[in-house]
Write a protein that holds these residues in place. Structure first.
Motif, PDB file in Angstrom:
ATOM      1  N   ILE A  16     -64.187  26.592 -44.551  1.00  0.00           N
ATOM      2  CA  ILE A  16     -62.813  26.076 -44.582  1.00  0.00           C
ATOM      3  C   ILE A  16     -62.645  25.051 -45.699  1.00  0.00           C
ATOM      4  N   LEU A  17     -63.679  24.212 -45.863  1.00  0.00           N
ATOM      5  CA  LEU A  17     -63.605  23.192 -46.906  1.00  0.00           C
ATOM      6  C   LEU A  17     -63.527  23.818 -48.294  1.00  0.00           C
ATOM      7  N   PHE A  18     -64.386  24.809 -48.557  1.00  0.00           N
ATOM      8  CA  PHE A  18     -64.406  25.438 -49.879  1.00  0.00           C
ATOM      9  C   PHE A  18     -63.166  26.299 -50.123  1.00  0.00           C
ATOM     10  N   SER A  19     -62.588  26.785 -49.025  1.00  0.00           N
ATOM     11  CA  SER A  19     -61.360  27.573 -49.203  1.00  0.00           C
ATOM     12  C   SER A  19     -60.182  26.692 -49.620  1.00  0.00           C
ATOM     13  N   GLY A  20     -60.318  25.403 -49.497  1.00  0.00           N
ATOM     14  CA  GLY A  20     -59.273  24.491 -49.941  1.00  0.00           C
ATOM     15  C   GLY A  20     -59.420  24.079 -51.390  1.00  0.00           C
ATOM     16  N   ILE A  21     -60.449  24.562 -52.042  1.00  0.00           N
ATOM     17  CA  ILE A  21     -60.665  24.246 -53.460  1.00  0.00           C
ATOM     18  C   ILE A  21     -60.383  25.499 -54.294  1.00  0.00           C
ATOM     19  N   PHE A  22     -59.635  25.326 -55.369  1.00  0.00           N
ATOM     20  CA  PHE A  22     -59.381  26.467 -56.279  1.00  0.00           C
ATOM     21  C   PHE A  22     -59.266  25.943 -57.717  1.00  0.00           C
ATOM     22  N   ASP A  54     -51.997  26.463 -46.732  1.00  0.00           N
ATOM     23  CA  ASP A  54     -51.585  26.757 -48.108  1.00  0.00           C
ATOM     24  C   ASP A  54     -52.315  28.001 -48.619  1.00  0.00           C
ATOM     25  N   ASN A  55     -51.621  28.744 -49.469  1.00  0.00           N
ATOM     26  CA  ASN A  55     -52.262  29.888 -50.134  1.00  0.00           C
ATOM     27  C   ASN A  55     -51.683  30.048 -51.544  1.00  0.00           C
ATOM     28  N   ILE A  56     -52.447  30.679 -52.402  1.00  0.00           N
ATOM     29  CA  ILE A  56     -52.003  30.922 -53.790  1.00  0.00           C
ATOM     30  C   ILE A  56     -51.222  32.228 -53.797  1.00  0.00           C
TER      31      ILE A  56
END
Length: 329
Positions: A16-22, A54-56
């Motif tokens: 979950i943490l890494f999915s918040g980084i882009f 949030d999503n891109i």
């Protein structure tokens, strides 16, 4: 049991943490949405978003892009021609929102406008004009696209007509026309060169004849001067002019015979070749000159008599007119 679920929870937390980084690459922008609603625009660099919420939604390319459009249309002189239009466009950084949400397919939109403009402009031109005025076509397309695409956040950088390809038979006919035109020009140059050669040759021949005539005149002048001097020399020793002329004629006669004898391959025969012939020729020339002078004097007297008769007749007619006028008065 808590020790069993702890690694699982830890893994899920890390995911979950890494999915918040882009990461957003250079010359691009990312559209971030929250529950399907626009949230923000993220430019190049490292960014964070709230996982799950949030999503891109998409990424926009900010580089200058090129779209090649191939169009087939008809010219004013009913020739089908294919044009390749290259459109260079770019998303305006301040209008990334409009570029992403207002327009579904920018390539299809640009292609439609290019078709519309080209098929409106080219049918007004003949085929030769299409080649000569391709820049006018590109300017018309660029102007129309700029007006239409600015509302969608796109800037048209440049529009180019990169290829004009008529029908195969038309190209073959154009090549034949060009070849015939070049043959015509080549023939004209060849004819002009031949004319110059002929003129130069004629001038050279004329100059040669002039110099040859001048040379003959000079030669005859020198011969006459030499004969005159010879006659003077002979007169000084007591020989009169007629005898001197006869002596010169005989001398030239023998000189001519000597020159003919020196030529071993000559087929020339001088007739008559006796010394008396030279004397006869001289007497004939003197008689001819005398007869010519007598004839000339007679013709001169005859002309003078005719002039006097004409004047007499003119005076008589004038007197008759004057007498008639006096009688009438």
């Amino acid at each position: 049991m808590s020790y069993i679920f702890l690694p699982v929870i830890l893994v899920i937390g890390l995911v979950i943490l890494f999915s918040g980084i882009f990461i957003v690459r250079q010359q691009s922008a990312a559209i971030v949405e929250r529950f399907g609603k626009f949230q923000r625009i993220s430019n190049s660099g490292l960014h964070l978003k709230i996982p799950i919420f949030d999503n891109i939604a998409g990424r926009i390319n900010l580089k200058v892009q090129q779209l090649d459009v191939l169009i087939e249309t008809k010219t004013k002189d009913n020739v089908f021609v294919k044009l390749k239009i290259s459109v260079q466009f770019q998303v305006v950084r301040s209008n990334v929102y409009d570029a992403f949400y207002k327009l579904e397919s920018p390539s299809d939109q640009i292609t439609s406008y290019v078709f519309d403009v080209v098929r409106a402009e080219v049918p007004k031109m003949r085929l030769d004009d299409v080649f000569e005025r391709k820049d006018d076509i590109a300017i018309a397309v660029n102007r129309e696209l700029n007006q239409a695409m600015q509302d969608y956040g796109y800037d048209i950088i440049k529009t180019l007509v990169t290829d004009i390809d008529p029908d195969v038979e038309v190209k073959a006919a154009m090549n034949r026309i060009n070849a015939a035109e070049r043959d015509k020009v080549a023939a004209e140059y060849v004819a002009e060169a031949d004319r110059i050669k002929i003129v130069a040759k004629a001038r050279a021949e004329a100059e040669s004849k002039r110099l040859q005539g001048q040379g003959i005149a000079d030669q005859r002048r020198e011969i006459a001067r030499g004969l005159e001097e010879s006659v003077d020399v002979l007169n000084n020793v007591g020989i009169n002019s007629q005898e001197a002329s006869a002596l010169i004629v005989v001398t030239q006669h023998y000189d001519t015979l000597q020159a003919i004898g020196e030529e071993t391959n000559s087929n020339l025969i001088l007739l008559p070749n006796s010394p008396q012939a030279g004397s006869d020729m001289l007497n004939n020339m003197v008689a001819s000159f005398s007869a010519s002078n007598q004839i000339g004097e007679a013709m001169k007297k005859q002309n003078e008599q005719q002039e006097r008769d004409k004047k007499r007749e003119s005076t008589t007619r004038k007197n008759k007119r004057n007498n008639k006028s006096d009688l009438e008065e």
